[in-house]
Structure formats: structure tokens, C-alpha cells
Design a protein around this motif. Sequence first.
Motif, PDB file in Angstrom:
ATOM      1  N   ASP A  38     112.131 -18.667  20.160  1.00 42.06           N
ATOM      2  CA  ASP A  38     113.576 -19.131  20.575  1.00 42.06           C
ATOM      3  C   ASP A  38     114.769 -19.207  19.668  1.00 42.06           C
ATOM      4  N   ASP A  39     115.734 -19.057  19.902  1.00 42.91           N
ATOM      5  CA  ASP A  39     116.810 -18.782  18.856  1.00 42.91           C
ATOM      6  C   ASP A  39     117.579 -20.265  18.952  1.00 42.91           C
ATOM      7  N   GLU A  40     117.178 -21.379  19.828  1.00 43.68           N
ATOM      8  CA  GLU A  40     117.866 -22.536  19.714  1.00 43.68           C
ATOM      9  C   GLU A  40     116.786 -23.582  19.212  1.00 43.68           C
ATOM     10  N   PRO A  41     116.937 -23.973  17.810  1.00 48.86           N
ATOM     11  CA  PRO A  41     116.160 -24.901  17.366  1.00 48.86           C
ATOM     12  C   PRO A  41     115.685 -26.324  18.103  1.00 48.86           C
ATOM     13  N   LYS A  42     116.716 -26.644  18.787  1.00 48.68           N
ATOM     14  CA  LYS A  42     116.765 -27.740  19.279  1.00 48.68           C
ATOM     15  C   LYS A  42     115.860 -27.815  20.598  1.00 48.68           C
ATOM     16  N   VAL A  43     115.924 -26.644  21.332  1.00 48.70           N
ATOM     17  CA  VAL A  43     115.398 -26.390  22.555  1.00 48.70           C
ATOM     18  C   VAL A  43     113.858 -26.163  22.154  1.00 48.70           C
ATOM     19  N   ALA A  44     113.591 -25.236  21.062  1.00 52.50           N
ATOM     20  CA  ALA A  44     112.125 -25.166  20.504  1.00 52.50           C
ATOM     21  C   ALA A  44     111.549 -26.385  20.136  1.00 52.50           C
ATOM     22  N   ASP A  45     112.246 -27.301  19.483  1.00 53.54           N
ATOM     23  CA  ASP A  45     111.785 -28.521  19.172  1.00 53.54           C
ATOM     24  C   ASP A  45     111.138 -29.323  20.161  1.00 53.54           C
ATOM     25  N   VAL A  46     112.255 -29.393  21.217  1.00 51.59           N
ATOM     26  CA  VAL A  46     111.627 -30.370  22.531  1.00 51.59           C
ATOM     27  C   VAL A  46     110.440 -29.497  23.158  1.00 51.59           C
ATOM     28  N   LEU A  47     110.344 -28.268  23.106  1.00 53.88           N
ATOM     29  CA  LEU A  47     109.112 -27.636  23.767  1.00 53.88           C
ATOM     30  C   LEU A  47     107.838 -28.173  22.407  1.00 53.88           C
ATOM     31  N   ARG A  48     108.020 -27.991  21.350  1.00 54.25           N
ATOM     32  CA  ARG A  48     107.014 -28.286  20.522  1.00 54.25           C
ATOM     33  C   ARG A  48     106.471 -29.878  20.593  1.00 54.25           C
ATOM     34  N   THR A  49     107.580 -30.784  20.907  1.00 57.29           N
ATOM     35  CA  THR A  49     107.161 -31.960  21.198  1.00 57.29           C
ATOM     36  C   THR A  49     106.595 -32.239  22.473  1.00 57.29           C
ATOM     37  N   MET A  50     106.749 -31.536  23.347  1.00 57.56           N
ATOM     38  CA  MET A  50     106.041 -31.622  24.926  1.00 57.56           C
ATOM     39  C   MET A  50     104.590 -31.379  24.752  1.00 57.56           C
ATOM     40  N   LEU A  51     104.627 -30.102  23.764  1.00 58.31           N
ATOM     41  CA  LEU A  51     103.189 -29.460  23.840  1.00 58.31           C
ATOM     42  C   LEU A  51     102.402 -30.443  22.700  1.00 58.31           C
ATOM     43  N   SER A  52     102.575 -30.814  21.911  1.00 54.75           N
ATOM     44  CA  SER A  52     101.866 -31.696  20.830  1.00 54.75           C
ATOM     45  C   SER A  52     101.767 -33.046  21.139  1.00 54.75           C
ATOM     46  N   LYS A  53     102.821 -33.879  22.042  1.00 55.04           N
ATOM     47  CA  LYS A  53     102.559 -35.242  22.151  1.00 55.04           C
ATOM     48  C   LYS A  53     102.383 -35.630  23.460  1.00 55.04           C
ATOM     49  N   LYS A  54     102.893 -34.887  24.654  1.00 55.59           N
ATOM     50  CA  LYS A  54     102.705 -35.117  26.048  1.00 55.59           C
ATOM     51  C   LYS A  54     101.753 -34.272  26.638  1.00 55.59           C
TER      52      LYS A  54
END
Length: 240
Positions: free
Chosen positions: A10-26
Amino acid sequence: MNELVILIVDDEPKVADVLRTMLSKKLKIKEKFSIYIVNSVQEAIVAVDMYCPDLVFLDIQMPEESGLAFLDHYKTYDFDVVFTTAYEQYALEVLNNYPCLHYLLKPISLSDLQEVYEKFLAKEGYRDFIRVIKNNQKRYVVNVKDIFYCKASDNYCEIYLKDQKHLVSKTLGGVSEKLQHPFFQRVTRSYLINMNHVDYIEQKTNQVFFKESIVINNEIISNEIIVSGNKMKDLKGLNL
């Protein structure tokens, strides 16, 4: 096979980071996993070679190249793809032309993400390939049909091909769950064998004989696999 590897493109770092947080923590992921993020098609191509991912979350609309250009780079791909986009109009073109596990519209909900993961798990045992880690810690794809047998080794499992052996950090039971193809049979507590490679089973001794020898580093591997009595009853109808 040793762990689940996820790649986010994903070219949007903030969007990618939100997805990573959802995958890793939720998200309720049952196994050990790693997540990598890249911001362009070219970085994604390099990452696939480096990390050999199981699952790729792919943004379609990116400024330099469309995410679809990433898939066009491959004649076939052995990872699952989940498209992520804010533009619903891409759905028909993508679903008609690119094999994918799922299609998610942004913003992505946790329930949709959980559905994707459950769908991924449902396919796991029937794949035509598995991933293993060799001594240099690089992951490799192994075709399931090339596996002769799997052997329990404490909390690990040895996977034998015609000319290779791989050690994976799963029990034989865990590997059995990954190999639910009907041609794999658990013949003892310690062995899971690919019946397509079996020449015959000696009736007097219940010993398995393969069609070809397994030769690793110029050494023929002795594999005296004895089928348990109870399991022999189940194998009677296989005409071996």
C-alpha cells in the motif's frame, strides 16, 4: 509452514500501519506470524522473493503503478491475494481476471478481516504447495505432490522429498492439518506418507516400499516404515 507470513502492499503508510495493527493486535490469528509492509509494486516483487509470503494484502490504486501490475509480473502465484481498495468500481474487473482470496473495501472492518482469515484457513489443508525454511532461513515453496513422507521428530517434523529433507517447526499433527489431501495417510504415530509414491506394502511385515529411492547428498535414505495393524485395515482397499 513454520509461520504465517503476511505482506501488505500500500502506498499510504498510515493506511498500511492501521491494517498491520488490526492484523497483529485485534485479529484472532492462531499461529505465529510475521507482517511486512512495502509501498510500491517494485518493492513488492522484491519482498515476495525475500519473504515468500502466504498472504498478500494488495492495494489496487497506487500512484506509480497499479497493484494489478504486481500480479501481472507473475504467470502464476502461490500466495493468496486480498485486494484492498477504496474504489468499488474495480471489483468486477479484478474478480473476473485475477485469482484472489477476497476483495475488501476501505475502510476495512475487523469483521471483514476475520472473515478473510477464516477463509484462508479453510483453504490451507488442500493447497498444492507448502512453505518450508532451509538452513539459511529463507523460505521455499515445496509442491505437496513431491513429498514422499513426513516423520515426527520431537516437536519438529522432517519432510522427505526424492532428493531433499526439510525440518519444520511443527509437530507431525500440525503438518497433518496442513496436508489434508486424501493421498496422505497417517500410518503410525510417527509417519505420514504420500500414498502416490508407494509401490507396495509387504503383507507379512506391513513395511512400506516406495516406487523410487530417496537419495540425499548421495546417500540412500533407509526408511523402514511399518504400518500399524489398525491402519492396515484402512489401507486394504488401496490396491497396493
